[in-house]
Design an enzyme around this catalytic site. Structure first.
Site, PDB file in Angstrom:
ATOM      1  N   SER A 192       0.832  -1.199   0.000  1.00 19.56           N
ATOM      2  CA  SER A 192       0.000   0.000   0.000  1.00 19.56           C
ATOM      3  C   SER A 192       0.874   1.259   0.000  1.00 19.56           C
ATOM      4  O   SER A 192       1.694   1.445  -0.891  1.00 19.56           O
ATOM      5  CB  SER A 192      -0.961  -0.033   1.196  1.00 19.56           C
ATOM      6  OG  SER A 192      -1.995   0.899   1.038  1.00 19.56           O
ATOM      7  N   ASP A 466      -8.657  -4.648  -5.877  1.00 17.26           N
ATOM      8  CA  ASP A 466      -8.187  -3.742  -4.825  1.00 17.26           C
ATOM      9  C   ASP A 466      -8.720  -2.331  -5.069  1.00 17.26           C
ATOM     10  O   ASP A 466      -8.504  -1.768  -6.143  1.00 17.26           O
ATOM     11  CB  ASP A 466      -6.653  -3.738  -4.838  1.00 17.26           C
ATOM     12  CG  ASP A 466      -6.038  -2.915  -3.718  1.00 17.26           C
ATOM     13  OD1 ASP A 466      -6.784  -2.292  -2.930  1.00 17.26           O
ATOM     14  OD2 ASP A 466      -4.800  -2.899  -3.636  1.00 17.26           O
TER      15      ASP A 466
END
Length: 543
Positions: A192, A466
């Site tokens: 991330s 995602d």
């Protein structure tokens, strides 16, 4: 019946998930702070990784950029940066595999050292595994408080520079030879925000970091990030998506119709009749769909509340006690332009029940505005160190990263959150907390390459489902990439947020755990790392 979503656990997971997904009312932030220690205590019923891996500290400079005016007044001080390591798989000549802690307490990442990607790669390579905490998180603070002036050293470039400093200067207790870069091959991994850091490090400090793996790495900073909801719309259960879109569409049409009587009727139906601000009202209704990011293949990490939410978004009425509201719902649907349809009515009634049980009922105050307001200047002006769980990342959002998850969905797409959720409403905290009223300077992030970032021995990995994929090099708007050993690329089918980072113990494996695409992804990572290390030279490294 309505399925409660374990309110406290939900917001604990939200707090520890990589990158914040959505703005929370202030009372929820307070509740998280109260529950954080309790959640950690519950986690310690099993073997606590913190008992297996002692914490260490290294003294690093506060300020690496004395020529930059943005850091004035400059500092010559140092501070303790926390890290952990595991040498149980290490063989002399092996690499250092460092996982970046990102925007949370570094101790939250220790399971990856114990049974996740760090353990797997170090076992395959005879490497030493490291978890490195980020400045302004956990216990790694270069300042005594988080006043606006003291936040100035929290920036992308300062954080990258300290990781480079760490790799070039650290000494690992019990290891009697030099493990610093570039004398030893260092491979950096992040998920991330930390995944973006990993990619940036390979580009900015290529002599220090021999290789980098960017997992769900958000290398493109985007101010108005409405795209967050697109992978959810495309990959979440279709009936759940349609039900959510219906509720949002009905709510928006009524609120934007400016009929005060109908607006009052709508809020009252949801049990939120005393919420004055329409945007505060619709913000409550984002709870549920936001849980998609916290789904995971690993049962210990997965938040089941998302699918419990979706179970409620059905055309079958779940609780007959809400039948009394059917005439109200029929009226609201007609006001929004929908014809009589029992299935649609049931979705609305189920939504009313879901949010009532899980959110409205949690408010113990007579003043619903106090409970559900998103912005509270008094709260956001708190600046003691204990506020870092929200304040540190919020500062990074307001100064450089953006990612304001608005309802500015294009007109031809039915949104999953209200179109009333706009930039002014969702960024008021930047003014309240930091006196920042200008857009985030995303150029300070995007200068490292954004969608086009590329370098030998830089791997790009992510899940196609995602919600952060539109900010990664795997975004639909990015160039298409071909995977090679030198520049590996992998998009995990039906994967969400850095799913290959997790791991389970061998005695926990089953025919379906880990799922096949995760087994493949983790083998893929191990294989290309082994191949990379062959480039280090046989005189330096032997498998």
């Amino acid at each position: 019946m309505y399925f409660p979503v374990a309110f406290g656990l939900f917001f604990w997971l939200q707090a520890t998930a990589a990158l914040l997904n959505g703005r929370k009312p202030v009372y929820q932030l307070r509740r998280e702070a109260e529950q954080r220690n309790a959640a950690r205590t519950l986690a310690k019923r099993d073997v606590n990784p913190e008992s297996l891996y002692p914490a260490y500290n290294i003294s690093v400079p506060v300020d690496f950029f004395h020529n930059e005016t943005r850091y004035e007044p400059h500092s010559n001080d140092t501070f303790n940066l926390r890290y952990w390591f595991d040498a149980s798989h290490y063989k002399q000549g092996g690499p250092v595999f460092v996982l970046l802690g990102g925007e949370t307490d570094g101790a939250d990442r220790l399971p990856f050292l114990q049974k996740g990607i760090v353990a797997q790669v170090t076992q395959a390579t005879g490497g030493l595994g490291v978890i490195l905490e980020h400045r302004y998180y956990g216990t790694s603070f270069p300042v005594h408080d988080l006043s606006v002036e003291n936040m100035r050293f929290l920036s992308t470039e300062q954080a990258l520079a300290e990781i480079d400093y760490f790799a070039r200067n650290v000494e690992f207790e019990g290891i009697d030879h030099d493990m610093t870069a570039p004398r030893t091959p260092w491979i950096v991994y992040g998920g991330s925000y930390a995944g973006a850091q990993a990619a940036f490090l390979r580009v900015v400090y290529p002599e220090t970091f021999f290789g980098a793996i960017s997992s769900s790495g958000v290398t493109k900073a985007i101010y108005d990030y409405w795209e967050y909801f697109e992978p959810i719309r495309q990959f979440a259960p279709p009936d759940c998506v349609k039900g959510t879109q219906l509720v949002v569409d009905v709510v928006d049409k009524i609120l934007m119709g400016n009929n005060t009587d109908k607006i009052a009727e709508l809020k009252a139906a949801f049990g939120l009749g005393r919420v004055s601000n329409n945007k505060d009202f619709v913000n409550v209704l984002t709870n549920g769909i936001y849980g998609w990011q916290s789904t995971n293949w690993d049962p210990d990490t997965n938040w089941p509340g998302f699918f419990e939410y979706c179970t409620n978004m059905t055309t079958t009425l779940l609780d007959d006690s809400y039948q009394s509201l059917r005439p109200t719902v029929q009226d609201l649907l007609l006001t929004a332009g929908y014809k009589n349809d029992t299935g649609l009515e049931n979705i609305m009634l189920n939504a009313i029940g879901y949010f009532g049980v899980n959110f409205v009922s949690v408010c113990k105050s007579e003043d619903q505005n106090e409970c559900f307001t998103l912005n509270n200047a008094t709260y956001y002006q708190q600046d003691d160190i204990s506020q870092y769980a929200w304040r540190s990342w919020d500062y990074q959002v307001c100064t450089e990263w953006g990612y304001i998850q608005t309802g500015n969905t294009p007109p031809d797409i039915m949104p999953l959150v209200s179109r009333l959720l706009d930039i002014p409403y969702l960024t008021a905290f930047c003014v309240d907390a930091f006196n920042i009223s200008t857009p985030s300077d995303v150029s300070k992030v995007n200068k490292y390459g954004a969608f086009d970032i590329e370098y030998p021995r830089l791997a790009i990995i992510g899940g196609n489902a995602d919600p952060w994929r539109p900010a990664t090099p795997l975004a639909d708007a990015a160039k298409k990439r071909t995977s090679t050993t030198e520049k590996p690329v992998l998009e995990i089918a039906h994967g969400v947020h850095h799913w290959e980072e997790n791991g389970i113990f061998p005695n926990q494996t089953t025919p379906i755990l880990p799922p096949y695409q995760i087994v493949y992804a983790q083998e893929f990572v191990k294989n290309f790392v082994v191949e990379w290390l062959k480039d280090w030279g046989s005189e330096h490294y032997e498998l």
